[in-house]
Design a protein around this motif. Structure first.
Motif, short mmCIF file in Angstrom:
data_model
loop_
_atom_site.label_atom_id
_atom_site.label_comp_id
_atom_site.label_asym_id
_atom_site.label_seq_id
_atom_site.Cartn_x
_atom_site.Cartn_y
_atom_site.Cartn_z
N ILE A 50 0.83 -1.21 0.00
CA ILE A 50 0.00 0.00 0.00
C ILE A 50 0.86 1.26 0.00
CG2 ILE A 50 -0.24 0.29 2.51
CD1 ILE A 50 -3.27 0.84 1.91
N HIS A 51 2.06 1.17 0.55
CA HIS A 51 2.98 2.31 0.53
C HIS A 51 3.45 2.60 -0.90
CE1 HIS A 51 5.90 5.15 2.10
NE2 HIS A 51 6.86 4.54 1.43
N HIS A 52 3.63 1.55 -1.68
CA HIS A 52 4.16 1.69 -3.03
C HIS A 52 3.09 1.99 -4.08
CE1 HIS A 52 8.48 0.69 -2.78
NE2 HIS A 52 8.12 0.09 -1.66
N THR A 53 1.82 1.83 -3.73
CA THR A 53 0.78 2.09 -4.71
C THR A 53 0.50 3.58 -4.89
OG1 THR A 53 -0.91 1.77 -3.01
CG2 THR A 53 -0.39 -0.12 -4.40
N GLU A 94 14.49 12.37 -13.73
CA GLU A 94 13.55 12.52 -14.85
C GLU A 94 13.10 11.16 -15.41
OE1 GLU A 94 17.77 13.55 -16.38
OE2 GLU A 94 16.51 14.02 -14.63
N ASP A 95 13.76 10.09 -15.02
CA ASP A 95 13.38 8.75 -15.49
C ASP A 95 12.48 8.02 -14.49
OD1 ASP A 95 14.91 9.07 -17.78
OD2 ASP A 95 16.72 8.21 -16.87
N ILE A 96 12.23 8.62 -13.35
CA ILE A 96 11.45 7.96 -12.31
C ILE A 96 9.95 8.04 -12.61
CG2 ILE A 96 10.80 8.02 -9.87
CD1 ILE A 96 13.61 9.01 -9.25
N VAL A 97 9.29 6.89 -12.50
CA VAL A 97 7.83 6.81 -12.62
C VAL A 97 7.32 6.20 -11.32
CG1 VAL A 97 5.88 5.82 -13.88
CG2 VAL A 97 7.96 6.48 -15.11
N TYR A 98 6.48 6.94 -10.60
CA TYR A 98 6.01 6.47 -9.30
C TYR A 98 4.94 5.40 -9.42
CZ TYR A 98 8.35 10.56 -7.25
OH TYR A 98 9.25 11.49 -6.84
N GLY A 99 4.89 4.54 -8.40
CA GLY A 99 3.88 3.50 -8.35
C GLY A 99 4.52 2.13 -8.32
N ILE A 100 3.72 1.13 -8.62
CA ILE A 100 4.21 -0.26 -8.68
C ILE A 100 3.55 -0.90 -9.88
CG2 ILE A 100 2.43 -1.27 -7.17
CD1 ILE A 100 6.16 -2.07 -6.93
N ASP A 101 4.32 -1.57 -10.71
CA ASP A 101 3.81 -1.98 -12.03
C ASP A 101 2.62 -2.94 -11.97
OD1 ASP A 101 5.29 -4.08 -11.07
OD2 ASP A 101 6.64 -4.23 -12.80
N THR A 102 2.41 -3.59 -10.82
CA THR A 102 1.27 -4.50 -10.70
C THR A 102 -0.01 -3.79 -10.27
OG1 THR A 102 1.94 -5.02 -8.44
CG2 THR A 102 2.70 -6.50 -10.19
N HIS A 103 0.12 -2.54 -9.81
CA HIS A 103 -1.05 -1.79 -9.31
C HIS A 103 -0.91 -0.32 -9.71
CE1 HIS A 103 -0.86 -5.33 -6.71
NE2 HIS A 103 -2.13 -5.14 -6.44
N MET A 104 -1.00 -0.03 -10.98
CA MET A 104 -0.78 1.34 -11.46
C MET A 104 -2.05 2.19 -11.51
SD MET A 104 2.41 1.86 -11.80
CE MET A 104 2.52 3.36 -12.80
N ASN A 105 -3.19 1.59 -11.25
CA ASN A 105 -4.45 2.35 -11.26
C ASN A 105 -4.59 3.10 -9.93
OD1 ASN A 105 -7.06 3.33 -11.22
ND2 ASN A 105 -7.89 1.59 -12.34
N PRO A 106 -4.60 4.44 -9.95
CA PRO A 106 -4.69 5.20 -8.69
C PRO A 106 -5.89 4.83 -7.83
CG PRO A 106 -4.16 6.67 -10.51
CD PRO A 106 -4.52 5.34 -11.12
#
Length: 252
Positions: free
Chosen positions: A126-129, A240-252
């Motif tokens: 939940i911290h990474h989502t 500039e290459d960082i994308v936040y979230g986690i690839d298994t749960h990218m839906n906000p």
């Protein structure tokens, strides 16, 4: 140093709460003035979710605080733990060693384990989502994770043999550090890089929130960066290459 010991030996609960609220407020203002990324999100709505989880963490920590005191008192009374076995030394060095060891067991180690053990990862997930990392994200923890981290803090106090003033000093820094490292603030890159050799810096920790492996499984530190560098879990990635979230749960 004696004044610090006296204060953190008896720090009132109100002061601890004010430190948490004050830290969020200060970093909130700074990230609004000097943002690292320009987010198009409802900041207060996002904060509301994270504040709710912050309050559950506070409630759990205050409810179980008596266990910290009991563990610390036992180690001192029985002359048990690393700090109790060390030779005489300056108080500042004694405090630094205690903080380093508590940070390793109560933050770095448990964080790494949460990423490696599937059952524990389900709590930490939940911290990474969070796909909008700002200062409120620092205390975004599932109540179950709060219990897990609290358990490792007790383990740390037991192994380290930490007096209560070091425990409260550690907890205070542990509250402010994630607020700082998660804050959406733009520090000069050279300064941020310099900080990362001693403490966890904002850009260093943001890499941990990149949505893909191996970056997610890196930069586990909370206060001190030495553990990531020592155990080979430090990774650099351009901001500039960082994308936040986690690839298994990218839906906000």
């Amino acid at each position: 140093m004696n004044e610090i010991i006296a204060y953190f030996s008896t720090i009132p609960s109100l002061h601890r709460s004010l430190i948490l609220v004050g830290g969020i407020t200060i970093f909130w203002l700074i990230e609004n003035a000097f943002p690292l990324f320009s987010f198009s999100y409802k900041k207060w709505q996002h904060a509301g979710i994270n504040f709710f989880m912050t309050f559950t963490t506070i409630a759990i920590n205050f409810a179980l605080a008596f266990l910290l005191l009991a563990t610390s008192d036992w180690t001192i009374a029985n002359d048990f733990g690393v700090l109790q076995w060390l030779p005489a030394m300056p108080l500042w060095l004694y405090a630094l060693i205690g903080l380093l060891l508590l940070d390793f067991i109560g933050a770095y180690l448990v964080h790494l384990i949460e990423h490696k053990v599937k059952f524990l990862w389900r709590f930490h997930l939940i911290h990474h989502t969070d796909t909008w990392i700002d200062t409120t994200t620092g205390n975004r923890h599932h109540p179950g994770e709060s219990v897990i981290r609290f358990t490792f803090t007790i383990l740390g106090i037991f192994i380290v043999g930490s007096p209560m003033w070091i425990v409260f000093l550690y907890q205070t820094i542990s509250v402010l550090s994630p607020q700082f490292t998660h804050a959406n603030i733009a520090l000069p890159e050279k300064f941020d890089s310099f900080l990362s050799y001693f403490i966890v810096s904002p850009n260093m920790h943001k890499v941990h929130h990149h949505y893909k492996l191996p970056y997610t499984d890196s930069n586990y530190g909370n206060i001190f960066s030495v553990w990531d560098r020592l155990f080979g879990t430090f990774i650099y990635l351009k901001k500039e290459d960082i994308v936040y979230g986690i690839d298994t749960h990218m839906n906000p």
